[in-house]
Structure formats: C-alpha cells, structure tokens
Design a protein around this motif. Structure first.
Motif, PDB file in Angstrom:
ATOM      1  N   HIS A 397     -21.310  15.993 -23.553  1.00 12.20           N
ATOM      2  CA  HIS A 397     -22.338  15.627 -22.585  1.00 12.20           C
ATOM      3  C   HIS A 397     -23.511  16.612 -22.634  1.00 12.20           C
ATOM      4  CE1 HIS A 397     -18.765  13.500 -21.077  1.00 12.20           C
ATOM      5  NE2 HIS A 397     -19.627  12.636 -20.559  1.00 12.20           N
ATOM      6  N   TYR A 398     -24.622  16.211 -22.024  1.00 16.57           N
ATOM      7  CA  TYR A 398     -25.831  17.026 -22.066  1.00 16.57           C
ATOM      8  C   TYR A 398     -26.206  17.616 -20.702  1.00 16.57           C
ATOM      9  CZ  TYR A 398     -26.654  15.264 -26.766  1.00 16.57           C
ATOM     10  OH  TYR A 398     -26.535  14.959 -28.105  1.00 16.57           O
ATOM     11  N   GLN A 399     -25.438  17.313 -19.667  1.00 15.04           N
ATOM     12  CA  GLN A 399     -25.769  17.776 -18.325  1.00 15.04           C
ATOM     13  C   GLN A 399     -24.713  18.724 -17.788  1.00 15.04           C
ATOM     14  OE1 GLN A 399     -26.463  14.621 -15.427  1.00 15.04           O
ATOM     15  NE2 GLN A 399     -28.236  13.923 -16.594  1.00 15.04           N
ATOM     16  N   CYS A 400     -25.167  19.729 -17.051  1.00 12.09           N
ATOM     17  CA  CYS A 400     -24.227  20.497 -16.239  1.00 12.09           C
ATOM     18  C   CYS A 400     -23.605  19.551 -15.223  1.00 12.09           C
ATOM     19  CB  CYS A 400     -24.958  21.622 -15.501  1.00 12.09           C
ATOM     20  SG  CYS A 400     -25.641  22.912 -16.575  1.00 12.09           S
ATOM     21  N   PHE A 401     -22.320  19.750 -14.921  1.00 11.67           N
ATOM     22  CA  PHE A 401     -21.696  18.831 -13.963  1.00 11.67           C
ATOM     23  C   PHE A 401     -20.757  19.569 -13.029  1.00 11.67           C
ATOM     24  CE2 PHE A 401     -19.230  18.588 -17.937  1.00 11.67           C
ATOM     25  CZ  PHE A 401     -17.927  18.831 -17.506  1.00 11.67           C
ATOM     26  N   LEU A 402     -20.620  19.008 -11.835  1.00  8.30           N
ATOM     27  CA  LEU A 402     -19.703  19.551 -10.839  1.00  8.30           C
ATOM     28  C   LEU A 402     -18.269  19.283 -11.272  1.00  8.30           C
ATOM     29  CD1 LEU A 402     -21.525  18.265  -7.627  1.00  8.30           C
ATOM     30  CD2 LEU A 402     -21.752  20.493  -8.710  1.00  8.30           C
ATOM     31  N   THR A 403     -17.391  20.200 -10.985  1.00  5.97           N
ATOM     32  CA  THR A 403     -15.977  20.007 -11.295  1.00  5.97           C
ATOM     33  C   THR A 403     -15.180  19.925 -10.006  1.00  5.97           C
ATOM     34  OG1 THR A 403     -15.501  22.379 -11.457  1.00  5.97           O
ATOM     35  CG2 THR A 403     -16.220  21.268 -13.457  1.00  5.97           C
ATOM     36  N   TRP A 404     -14.104  19.152 -10.053  1.00  4.93           N
ATOM     37  CA  TRP A 404     -13.274  18.869  -8.880  1.00  4.93           C
ATOM     38  C   TRP A 404     -11.818  19.236  -9.193  1.00  4.93           C
ATOM     39  CZ3 TRP A 404     -15.921  16.951  -4.663  1.00  4.93           C
ATOM     40  CH2 TRP A 404     -17.200  16.463  -4.925  1.00  4.93           C
ATOM     41  N   PRO A 405     -10.994  19.453  -8.201  1.00  7.49           N
ATOM     42  CA  PRO A 405      -9.589  19.814  -8.451  1.00  7.49           C
ATOM     43  C   PRO A 405      -8.855  18.810  -9.323  1.00  7.49           C
ATOM     44  CG  PRO A 405     -10.142  20.204  -6.151  1.00  7.49           C
ATOM     45  CD  PRO A 405     -11.331  19.506  -6.754  1.00  7.49           C
ATOM     46  N   ALA A 406      -9.153  17.525  -9.158  1.00  7.25           N
ATOM     47  CA  ALA A 406      -8.437  16.506  -9.927  1.00  7.25           C
ATOM     48  C   ALA A 406      -8.793  16.527 -11.401  1.00  7.25           C
ATOM     49  CB  ALA A 406      -8.739  15.117  -9.348  1.00  7.25           C
ATOM     50  N   HIS A 407      -9.924  17.162 -11.765  1.00  3.61           N
ATOM     51  CA  HIS A 407     -10.347  17.170 -13.162  1.00  3.61           C
ATOM     52  C   HIS A 407      -9.589  18.181 -14.003  1.00  3.61           C
ATOM     53  CE1 HIS A 407     -14.547  15.617 -11.733  1.00  3.61           C
ATOM     54  NE2 HIS A 407     -13.569  14.781 -11.510  1.00  3.61           N
ATOM     55  N   GLY A 408      -9.078  19.246 -13.370  1.00  4.09           N
ATOM     56  CA  GLY A 408      -8.359  20.259 -14.116  1.00  4.09           C
ATOM     57  C   GLY A 408      -9.241  21.211 -14.888  1.00  4.09           C
ATOM     58  N   ASN A 409     -10.557  21.188 -14.664  1.00  3.51           N
ATOM     59  CA  ASN A 409     -11.451  22.112 -15.371  1.00  3.51           C
ATOM     60  C   ASN A 409     -11.321  23.518 -14.810  1.00  3.51           C
ATOM     61  OD1 ASN A 409     -12.616  20.213 -17.118  1.00  3.51           O
ATOM     62  ND2 ASN A 409     -13.956  19.484 -15.496  1.00  3.51           N
ATOM     63  N   LYS A 410     -11.322  24.515 -15.674  1.00  3.36           N
ATOM     64  CA  LYS A 410     -11.146  25.906 -15.264  1.00  3.36           C
ATOM     65  C   LYS A 410     -12.466  26.666 -15.173  1.00  3.36           C
ATOM     66  CE  LYS A 410      -6.743  25.266 -15.159  1.00  3.36           C
ATOM     67  NZ  LYS A 410      -6.050  25.121 -13.860  1.00  3.36           N
ATOM     68  N   VAL A 411     -13.543  26.058 -15.672  1.00  2.00           N
ATOM     69  CA  VAL A 411     -14.850  26.707 -15.598  1.00  2.00           C
ATOM     70  C   VAL A 411     -15.360  26.521 -14.180  1.00  2.00           C
ATOM     71  CG1 VAL A 411     -17.165  26.814 -16.577  1.00  2.00           C
ATOM     72  CG2 VAL A 411     -15.233  26.150 -18.004  1.00  2.00           C
ATOM     73  N   ALA A 412     -15.367  27.589 -13.399  1.00  2.00           N
ATOM     74  CA  ALA A 412     -15.534  27.414 -11.959  1.00  2.00           C
ATOM     75  C   ALA A 412     -16.697  28.191 -11.381  1.00  2.00           C
ATOM     76  CB  ALA A 412     -14.249  27.844 -11.245  1.00  2.00           C
ATOM     77  N   LEU A 413     -17.334  27.604 -10.404  1.00  2.00           N
ATOM     78  CA  LEU A 413     -18.278  28.292  -9.547  1.00  2.00           C
ATOM     79  C   LEU A 413     -17.545  28.521  -8.234  1.00  2.00           C
ATOM     80  CD1 LEU A 413     -21.048  29.271  -8.611  1.00  2.00           C
ATOM     81  CD2 LEU A 413     -21.639  26.919  -8.105  1.00  2.00           C
ATOM     82  N   GLU A 414     -17.205  29.751  -7.929  1.00  2.00           N
ATOM     83  CA  GLU A 414     -16.334  30.035  -6.798  1.00  2.00           C
ATOM     84  C   GLU A 414     -17.035  29.812  -5.466  1.00  2.00           C
ATOM     85  OE1 GLU A 414     -14.586  33.844  -7.194  1.00  2.00           O
ATOM     86  OE2 GLU A 414     -13.278  33.235  -8.828  1.00  2.00           O
ATOM     87  N   ASP A 415     -16.232  29.530  -4.462  1.00  2.00           N
ATOM     88  CA  ASP A 415     -16.689  29.425  -3.074  1.00  2.00           C
ATOM     89  C   ASP A 415     -17.705  28.320  -2.852  1.00  2.00           C
ATOM     90  OD1 ASP A 415     -16.732  32.985  -3.146  1.00  2.00           O
ATOM     91  OD2 ASP A 415     -15.104  31.692  -2.508  1.00  2.00           O
ATOM     92  N   MET A 416     -17.621  27.252  -3.630  1.00  2.00           N
ATOM     93  CA  MET A 416     -18.532  26.131  -3.428  1.00  2.00           C
ATOM     94  C   MET A 416     -17.791  25.042  -2.672  1.00  2.00           C
ATOM     95  SD  MET A 416     -20.764  24.101  -6.263  1.00  2.00           S
ATOM     96  CE  MET A 416     -21.964  22.852  -5.771  1.00  2.00           C
ATOM     97  N   ASP A 417     -18.182  24.804  -1.434  1.00  2.00           N
ATOM     98  CA  ASP A 417     -17.501  23.841  -0.580  1.00  2.00           C
ATOM     99  C   ASP A 417     -18.399  22.641  -0.293  1.00  2.00           C
ATOM    100  OD1 ASP A 417     -15.235  25.450  -0.331  1.00  2.00           O
ATOM    101  OD2 ASP A 417     -16.208  26.610   1.260  1.00  2.00           O
ATOM    102  N   THR A 418     -17.796  21.579   0.154  1.00  2.00           N
ATOM    103  CA  THR A 418     -18.568  20.404   0.535  1.00  2.00           C
ATOM    104  C   THR A 418     -18.417  20.172   2.034  1.00  2.00           C
ATOM    105  OG1 THR A 418     -16.673  18.981   0.104  1.00  2.00           O
ATOM    106  CG2 THR A 418     -18.221  19.306  -1.693  1.00  2.00           C
ATOM    107  N   ASN A 419     -19.316  19.388   2.571  1.00  2.36           N
ATOM    108  CA  ASN A 419     -19.224  19.047   3.990  1.00  2.36           C
ATOM    109  C   ASN A 419     -19.150  17.536   4.151  1.00  2.36           C
ATOM    110  OD1 ASN A 419     -22.047  18.537   3.448  1.00  2.36           O
ATOM    111  ND2 ASN A 419     -22.412  20.692   3.895  1.00  2.36           N
ATOM    112  N   TRP A 420     -20.312  16.900   4.361  1.00  5.39           N
ATOM    113  CA  TRP A 420     -20.309  15.450   4.536  1.00  5.39           C
ATOM    114  C   TRP A 420     -19.711  14.748   3.326  1.00  5.39           C
ATOM    115  CZ3 TRP A 420     -22.590  11.734   1.486  1.00  5.39           C
ATOM    116  CH2 TRP A 420     -22.628  10.437   1.997  1.00  5.39           C
TER     117      TRP A 420
END
Length: 460
Positions: A397-420
């Motif tokens: 892919h050509y875009q940076c993308f958000l990772t989620w727990p279900a994806h299993g990706n280990k490349v992480a931006l720590e302490d990033m939470d969601t609200n709505w």
C-alpha cells in the motif's frame, strides 16, 4: 482578465513601424499598453484566491506519541509528525478563501484556467501511462516519457468541482483496500491535507463536498456496530442491504445546506471481488443513480482474487453498467511489490494479477474510441522509475494506516485512544500507526493517479 501569454501577443509590430503602415503614435500606445500589461499581470497572479479548509468534528482522538525504536525500515511517528496530524480523520468542515501565499497545496488554488480538451493532442495521454516520477522533497510528479507529445493537465479543486457540479456528476470508487486508499486520497486532496491516513476498515464510505463545505461518514460493518473482532464479523449481506439508505443523495442534511449549488457525492464501496462488485453495483445503480444525476465509476478487482481469468459475465456486466454510467474507469492492479510481499505464493499471484491486467487492457482497447469505458494502467505507474514509496515492511500500500487490535500489527503508536469512533465501530482502542518507508505519509502515488483519472474523465 490578464493571461500570462498575452505579453507575447501584445508586442508592438516593429516591422509594421518601419514600413510606416502603422502610425508612430499608435505604435507607442501599443508599447505602453504592453508595458502596463507586463506590470499588472504579476500583481493579478499574486492576488489569486486559494481555498483553505476549516475542519469540524474529529472521528478519532488527538494523536499522541513517544519515540519508539522500530527495526529498519520501519519508521516511528515523530512528535513533529504528530503535530501535523491533530486528527486522523475529520467528520466535516467548511471552506474559506484567502490569498495565494496562504495556500500550501496547488490543488487548493481557485485559478480559473482554460481547460484543455482532447482536441489538444498535447494533453491526450490516455490511460496507459509510460513514464517516470520527478521527485522534489516529499512531492512527486508523474511525467510521461514522451512529454513533448503528451502531458497530464494538473486540475485543481475548483476546476474539479466546477466540472462535477456542472455535469451533476458523482463518483463511486469500488474495490479492495488499494481502492479505498485511492478514495481516501481524494478526500484528503479536497481538504488540502499534506499528511494522509487510511482509517483501515473494510466498509462503505460517503463523502459530500461542494465549494462551501463537506461531510464524511462511514457505514458500520454489521448491525451490531462491530467489535474488536470486526474483521471476523464483517457482514457482507448487511453491507449490501444498507446501500440504498447509506448512499442516498441528501442535499438537505447539515452541512450540505451551506452549499450554494448541489454538492458532489464521492463514494467508496467495499466490493473486492467479482461477485460482490456485481451485487453491490446493481443495488447502487438501481437505488442511488437518480434521473437528473449521473455517476462515474472507478473500479478494480484486485488482490482478493487469486485466479488469472476475468469472468465473461463480469465483462458483460461492465457493458451493461456503461449504458447507465457517465464513465466507467477500470484500474489495473499494481504489481511492483507483489513477489516480495507474498513469499512463495508471489510468482503465482504475480502471474494472475498481470494476466488480468492484460485481459482488461485489451478488452477496453478493442472498444470504439467513443466508448465511455476507460482503462487506466495503475500497474504501469507503480513500476515507473523513482515511484513514490510504499508502506514499510514490504507492504504494497501507499498510505500510512491506523492499526487495530484485530489486525495483529506490531508497528504501534502508543497511547492512541478513540472516543466517539470507538463507541460507534470497534469499542476498542487503536494500537497504532503503520508508516510509509520514508515516514512522510504523503501518498504521492494516489495523488498522481487521480490526475490521470481526472484527465480521462474530464476530457474524454
């Protein structure tokens, strides 16, 4: 209105003066007019208007980060980068105009230019570009090899919306995650965003935009609003059933009420294979395309299908679609990193993807020149010299993308939470952000690809 080329046309005819066929006074008046034109034109150019986006409503919380040491070639997000992404994706916003020096992106200028047509052979490259990318800082520009014979005209936001609103034309992009990122790039282009993030969710999206405002929304992936195991609970029947209501053209909803002219709908449909694409598009064309409005379809069946053939019933379906659509644009599958990414399966997949690319290219080429079915060779651009960087870790892919727990990706931006967004879709925190190889999140490939697509849609 002053045109730059006018300074050449208004040069006094010195030969006429020498032949005394033009009175001396007229000659001096022409020279004075030309001098004034040269003086005034730069001032007018400097005063041209630029569109600025004022966002409102974030689908995610503010990005926060601390440096993390990832193995090369992975890049952690830096504090400087975090400041440039105060919100990964905005829900809506409004546009205002300012002077040109306030515009960081040429796409956001409001210059009204005389647009080329296909009568001007200089700007008729078609959809099978062979060329290379020119690179300056984090900006890439695709240049055809025969630039003296052919070039792609770089449209700006003002010109694109003028065309689409004037034609009462919407755009629907359909396919897999590669097509979702193409779609997301257009949303970010319309907003003048320099950094581009993919929200990384397999679902439909609806984007309404006009000169005054915009609005973005995504469809839930099932009737339970999903969970941390969202990918396992992706309900494809549900996504089909929601098409009539989710994509309904709604000019009377805020903030579309701010639009002086009817807004343009730029939509994305998660339809990654031949069967789903046919099912979903039949539903869309039956319920969404109203009399008085038309749609251009940008389609690709890519990585989710592993066999080398294109079903004949799909080709027949495209012919049927073309009778109701303004344009049908078929994109090939970019294959430049397929072998490296897919390991032992790579050679077989590479053969399958290139085989289908060739089938689609030849199928479109066999149609008469008047056909509204176009082929754009994304693969040819992907293998061009100096092509923009892809995601780190041999991701194609050509875009940076958000990772989620279900994806299993280990490349992480720590302490990033969601609200709505967490409450509506996943009810789980984000894990992080997957970066591009250069760490810029600019996605210059899809920006250039859109210009090729627009050149085929707006001038064909």
């Amino acid at each position: 209105m002053c045109k730059p080329q006018s300074t050449q046309r208004c040069k006094p005819n010195q030969q006429s003066h020498r032949d005394h066929t033009q009175p001396r006074r007229q000659w001096h008046m022409a020279a004075l007019a030309c001098a004034l034109l040269v003086t005034v034109c730069p001032a007018l150019a400097a005063a041209k208007q630029c569109t600025r986006y004022r966002p409102a409503g974030c689908l995610f919380s503010t990005v926060s980060s601390r440096p993390i040491d990832y193995p090369a070639p992975l890049h952690p997000i830096s504090f400087d980068m975090a400041k440039e992404i105060p919100c990964p994706f905005y829900a809506s916003g409004m546009y205002e105009t300012g002077k040109a020096d306030e515009c960081a992106d040429d796409f956001m200028t409001q210059a009204r230019r005389e647009l080329p047509t296909c009568d001007d052979k200089q700007y008729c490259c078609g959809g099978s570009p062979r060329g290379q990318f020119r690179h300056r800082e984090d900006r890439y520009t695709f240049v055809p090899l025969k630039k003296e014979q052919c070039a792609y005209f770089e449209y700006n936001r003002h010109e694109v919306l003028d065309f689409l609103q004037g034609q009462k034309m919407d755009i629907l992009v359909a396919g897999d995650s590669m097509m979702r990122q193409l779609y997301i790039r257009m949303v970010h282009m319309m907003r003048g965003a320099r950094r581009v993030l993919d929200y990384h969710i397999h679902t439909h999206a609806n984007y309404g935009v006009c000169q005054e405002s915009d609005r973005f929304k995504m469809s839930p992936v099932n009737d339970n609003n999903a969970s941390v195991e969202s990918f396992k609970k992706l309900d494809l029947d549900y996504l089909q059933d929601t098409i009539p209501e989710f994509f309904k053209y709604s000019p009377n909803q805020d903030p579309m009420l701010l639009c002086k002219d009817p807004h343009v709908a730029i939509n994305y449909m998660h339809a990654p294979d031949y069967v789903l694409q046919r099912r979903y598009l039949e539903q869309y064309m039956e319920h969404i395309v109203d009399e008085g409005r038309q749609v251009t379809l940008v389609l690709s069946v890519g990585y989710w299908v592993w066999f080398p053939e294109v079903p004949q019933d799909y080709l027949d379906f495209l012919d049927t679609l073309s009778k109701r659509a303004a344009k049908v644009v078929i994109l090939s599958i970019p294959t430049v990193h397929v072998t490296a990414h897919t390991g032992k399966q790579g050679p077989a997949l590479l053969h399958a993807y290139r085989s289908r690319n060739l089938i689609m290219k030849e199928w479109v080429a066999a149609k008469p020149a008047s056909s509204n079915i176009k082929f754009v060779d994304f693969d040819a651009m992907s293998v061009s010299v100096h092509a923009p960087p892809i995601c780190a870790g041999e991701n194609w892919h050509y875009q940076c993308f958000l990772t989620w727990p279900a994806h299993g990706n280990k490349v992480a931006l720590e302490d990033m939470d969601t609200n709505w967004f967490r409450d509506r879709y996943y009810r789980a925190p984000l894990v992080g952000l997957y970066m591009t190889e250069d760490g810029q999140c600019a996605d210059e490939m899809n920006r250039n690809l859109w210009q090729v697509i627009l050149n085929n849609v707006m001038r064909g």
